[in-house]
Motif scaffolding. Structure first.
Motif, mmCIF file in Angstrom:
data_model
loop_
_atom_site.group_PDB
_atom_site.id
_atom_site.type_symbol
_atom_site.label_atom_id
_atom_site.label_comp_id
_atom_site.label_asym_id
_atom_site.label_seq_id
_atom_site.Cartn_x
_atom_site.Cartn_y
_atom_site.Cartn_z
ATOM 1 N N MET A 1 0.624 -1.230 -0.057
ATOM 2 C CA MET A 1 0.014 -0.120 0.324
ATOM 3 C C MET A 1 0.236 1.080 -0.229
ATOM 4 O O MET A 1 1.852 1.526 0.436
ATOM 5 N N GLY A 2 0.422 2.208 -0.460
ATOM 6 C CA GLY A 2 1.008 3.241 -0.569
ATOM 7 C C GLY A 2 0.022 4.930 -0.884
ATOM 8 O O GLY A 2 -1.176 4.343 -0.981
ATOM 9 N N MET A 3 0.782 5.967 0.151
ATOM 10 C CA MET A 3 -0.355 7.039 -0.061
ATOM 11 C C MET A 3 0.553 7.592 -1.084
ATOM 12 O O MET A 3 1.525 8.235 -1.516
ATOM 13 N N PRO A 4 -0.331 8.803 -1.512
ATOM 14 C CA PRO A 4 0.051 9.910 -2.293
ATOM 15 C C PRO A 4 1.384 10.689 -2.357
ATOM 16 O O PRO A 4 1.597 10.896 -0.551
ATOM 17 N N LYS A 5 2.837 10.659 -2.291
ATOM 18 C CA LYS A 5 3.600 10.876 -2.524
ATOM 19 C C LYS A 5 3.853 12.874 -1.970
ATOM 20 O O LYS A 5 3.390 13.185 -2.962
ATOM 21 N N GLY B 1 4.673 17.725 -1.842
ATOM 22 C CA GLY B 1 5.141 17.926 -2.290
ATOM 23 C C GLY B 1 5.788 18.917 -1.531
ATOM 24 O O GLY B 1 4.967 19.193 -0.918
ATOM 25 N N ALA B 2 6.758 19.698 -1.933
ATOM 26 C CA ALA B 2 6.778 20.491 -0.670
ATOM 27 C C ALA B 2 6.067 21.743 -0.516
ATOM 28 O O ALA B 2 5.733 22.631 1.201
ATOM 29 N N ASP B 3 5.227 21.835 -1.009
ATOM 30 C CA ASP B 3 3.844 22.924 -1.082
ATOM 31 C C ASP B 3 2.422 21.665 -0.189
ATOM 32 O O ASP B 3 1.715 22.945 0.090
ATOM 33 N N ARG B 4 3.197 20.578 0.187
ATOM 34 C CA ARG B 4 2.052 20.146 1.072
ATOM 35 C C ARG B 4 1.055 19.429 0.029
ATOM 36 O O ARG B 4 0.453 18.829 -0.029
ATOM 37 N N LYS B 5 1.190 19.831 -1.335
ATOM 38 C CA LYS B 5 -0.069 19.176 -2.326
ATOM 39 C C LYS B 5 0.618 17.829 -2.994
ATOM 40 O O LYS B 5 2.004 17.486 -3.582
ATOM 41 N N PRO B 6 -0.594 16.244 -3.182
ATOM 42 C CA PRO B 6 0.675 15.525 -3.866
ATOM 43 C C PRO B 6 1.129 16.323 -4.882
ATOM 44 O O PRO B 6 0.611 17.088 -5.949
ATOM 45 N N GLU B 7 2.442 15.194 -5.038
ATOM 46 C CA GLU B 7 3.712 14.999 -6.506
ATOM 47 C C GLU B 7 2.070 14.736 -7.763
ATOM 48 O O GLU B 7 1.801 13.639 -7.177
ATOM 49 N N LEU B 8 2.371 15.170 -8.531
ATOM 50 C CA LEU B 8 2.187 14.255 -9.903
ATOM 51 C C LEU B 8 2.466 14.140 -11.000
ATOM 52 O O LEU B 8 3.751 14.540 -10.965
ATOM 53 N N GLY B 9 2.238 13.407 -11.647
ATOM 54 C CA GLY B 9 2.809 12.185 -12.710
ATOM 55 C C GLY B 9 2.971 12.768 -14.079
ATOM 56 O O GLY B 9 2.102 13.708 -14.337
ATOM 57 N N HIS B 10 3.533 12.039 -14.760
ATOM 58 C CA HIS B 10 2.790 12.391 -16.733
ATOM 59 C C HIS B 10 1.535 12.420 -16.337
ATOM 60 O O HIS B 10 0.518 13.273 -17.546
ATOM 61 N N LEU C 1 1.246 11.278 -7.675
ATOM 62 C CA LEU C 1 2.744 9.945 -7.262
ATOM 63 C C LEU C 1 2.279 8.933 -6.370
ATOM 64 O O LEU C 1 2.425 9.988 -5.136
ATOM 65 N N ILE C 2 3.098 7.474 -6.284
ATOM 66 C CA ILE C 2 2.596 7.427 -5.340
ATOM 67 C C ILE C 2 4.195 7.158 -4.511
ATOM 68 O O ILE C 2 4.754 6.687 -4.852
ATOM 69 N N ASN C 3 3.888 6.901 -2.769
ATOM 70 C CA ASN C 3 5.004 7.111 -2.205
ATOM 71 C C ASN C 3 4.622 5.150 -1.474
ATOM 72 O O ASN C 3 3.647 5.538 -0.351
ATOM 73 N N TRP C 4 5.748 4.310 -1.887
ATOM 74 C CA TRP C 4 5.157 2.598 -1.372
ATOM 75 C C TRP C 4 5.583 2.817 0.416
ATOM 76 O O TRP C 4 6.504 3.116 0.328
#
Ligand code: SF4
Ligand code: SF4
Ligand code: FES
Length: 564
Positions: free
Chosen positions: A52-56, A58-67, A72-75
């Motif tokens: 399981m993982g939760m959204p990665k 970013g520095a702005d406390r918002k989920p980083e998005l992929g292409h 993106l998932i932080n496993w």
């Protein structure tokens, strides 16, 4: 809706969906032992581990998005159980990764360390989760060199359930069922580590009326039905979908048979009727169909004795006996155990003979707030709809009075014993005509002038309406014994002798005519009733589906214990 990535694909699920259910809906079935969707989730077997993982973030406390514009998932480095976790926004799940596979193999190895090699003699073989998951995740050889722990075998937990402690994998389903659904906190674990055993609390026995559901939900062969064990291998059983006719609830069932012998009844899931459960009383109430009290041949009274005869002669004799009476001299004792089709034909017979004295025999017993209804007739609502039963039982009283006063000269009993509803043996003996259609010999049979042997609930097709107004269909699981005939055929033939050809050749024809005459059935056919039934009547006082309120409470309690 919550966005979840399962095995690389993003999907949406309603808030509150269990992760294990979400994975199943997404086609990634997760093996499980302790999880049961109608019970709380303690998460103690560890078979449902996933990655399981939760959204990665970013520095702005918002989920980083992929292409692809998705988070993106932080496993997580460690596996998680999926049965006690709800879906969360942006969550990622892998049910088929090498890590998950290894976890399942590890859990299986631990579970089997002390498990006995009982499969050849175990009743669960063929429907055992341990066997099934061993095929996928088991090892061929054992690395365990020590002696297996010996635990009690053949323990009578109650009058209907036998426990083999060595087979128990300590999933606690049976404990939770007893506490949460049957409301009888009777089971628990004692001792520690690999010596832990399941047992009944001191001074208690597993003897509540729902005890056999623990056998159904035990994922292994630890809990077995004392009635069914060692009688038949499950892979030989033919399974027929039906429902229980022992009370007005009409719990959905599967009847297991082989070569026209019924071996067991098990509950079939229907959230509108019985959830996943049924009571022991209804489950075991089929032995009478196989008893030597079954009526096998049509009989007519000749020279003061009941003599075997042909069906043709028996039906002609009924017509001949009734011909000399007016409608007011005839009474029909119908039964709340008859199907709608049989009741419809009985009401048409009553019309063609101008009989007004027709009623069913009320059958009451103690009920509970789980499933068992006080009304032990499965089709009281059908009788009301077919207008053959008054609510007050007033007609039954008139029938008794009429027989007592001598006004009633002919009694037709359809599956009921008049001696059990206030008519005594002397009155029965004085009746010139007493026609019996039924399946079992009883103390009223010797007074019969004609006897027509019929079929039981597991031997015939037909529909009934349960106490909550749900129309359900019986399907034949076994053939009837001897010359016993389907009740609707007997009634159809009788109707024909009274009023000529009636255009009824199959039970579908009966249903068609019934649906033309009774508006509630309009547009339905017998074959069109689904395996889960159809809601026909809307009865105001209908409570929620049995077991479901309990489940609601269970979920609420879980949320308090494991806030997401
Ligand atoms: S007896 Fe069966 S249901 Fe009960 S804890 Fe053991 S394995 Fe689970
Ligand atoms: S609750 Fe009623 S319908 Fe359900 S199994 Fe028991 S007797 Fe049968
Ligand atoms: S099914 Fe999840 S821990 Fe048992």
């Amino acid at each position: 809706m919550i966005n979840v990535q399962i095995n690389g694909v993003w999907r949406q699920f309603p808030k509150g969906t269990r992760l294990i259910e979400a994975c199943e809906q997404a086609g990634g079935y997760v093996p499980r032992y302790c999880y049961h969707k109608k019970l709380s989730s303690p998460g103690n077997c560890r078979m449902c581990l996933i990655e399981m993982g939760m959204p990665k973030m970013g520095a702005d406390r918002k989920p980083e998005l992929g292409h692809d514009g998705k988070p993106l998932i932080n496993w997580m480095p460690r596996p998680q159980i999926s049965c006690a976790t709800d879906v969360a926004e942006g969550m990622g799940v892998r049910t088929n990764s090498p890590m998950v596979d290894e976890c399942r193999r590890g859990v299986m190895e631990f579970l089997l360390i002390n498990h006995p090699l009982d499969c050849p003699i175990c009743d669960q073989a063929g429907e055992c989760r341990l066997q099934e998951f061993s095929v996928e995740y088991g090892r061929q050889d054992s690395r365990f060199l020590e002696n297996k722990v010996k635990k009690p075998k053949n323990v009578e937990l109650g009058p209907r359930v036998t426990l083999d402690d060595e087979r128990c994998i300590l999933c606690s389903r049976c404990i939770r069922f007893s506490k949460e659904i049957a409301k009888d906190d009777v089971l628990g674990f004692i001792d520690r580590g690999s010596h832990t055993v399941l047992t009944a609390h001191p001074g208690k026995r597993l003897e509540n009326n729902y005890s056999l559901n623990t056998v159904d939900i035990c994922p292994v062969g630890a809990l077995t039905s004392s009635d069914f064990r060692f009688k038949m291998r499950v892979w030989f059983l033919k399974e027929t979908k039906s429902f229980c006719t022992s009370c007005a609830t009409g719990c959905n069932t599967v009847i297991g048979t082989r070569e026209d012998v019924i071996y067991r009844q098990t509950p079939r899931e229907n959230d509108a009727v019985n959830s996943c459960w049924m009571c022991d009383y209804g489950r075991l109430n089929f032995g009478y169909l196989q008893s030597d009290r079954r009526l096998l041949d049509p009989l007519v009274r000749q020279d003061g004795k009941l003599q075997p005869t042909s069906w043709k002669h028996a039906l002609e004799s009924v017509a001949a006996q009734l011909r000399s009476f007016r409608g007011s001299q005839i009474a029909i004792l119908a039964s709340g155990r008859m199907t709608n089709e049989e009741m419809w034909l009985a009401s048409r017979i009553a019309n063609s003979l101008s009989v007004n004295l027709i009623d069913i025999v009320p059958r009451l017993g103690p009920g509970d707030d789980i499933l068992l209804s006080e009304d032990r007739n499965p089709n009281t609502n059908g009788a009301r709809l077919m207008r053959i039963a008054s609510d007050s039982g007033a007609v039954l009283q008139q029938i008794r009075g009429g027989i007592g006063s001598g006004q009633v000269q002919a009694l037709i009993s359809l599956g009921e014993n008049p001696l059990h509803c206030g008519i005594n043996a002397d009155q029965l003996a004085r009746l010139p005509v007493y026609i019996v259609m039924g399946l079992l010999a009883n103390d009223a049979i010797p007074f019969a002038s004609t006897l027509l042997p019929s079929l039981g609930f597991a031997e015939k097709r037909g529909s009934m309406i349960n106490g909550k107004g749900r129309l359900q269909r019986l399907n034949p699981a076994v053939r009837g014994p001897g010359q016993a005939r389907d009740d609707w055929e007997i009634l159809r033939d009788l109707l024909q002798t009274f009023s000529g050809s009636n255009g009824i050749y199959t039970i579908e024809d009966v249903f068609r005519q019934m649906s033309e005459g009774v508006p509630a059935f309009a547009g339905l056919t017998l074959s069109r009733i689904s395996d889960l039934g159809a809601q026909l009547l809307h009865i105001d006082e209908t409570p929620g589906p049995p077991g479901e309120p309990a489940q609601q409470k269970v979920r609420e309690r879980e949320r308090e214990t494991h806030p997401q």
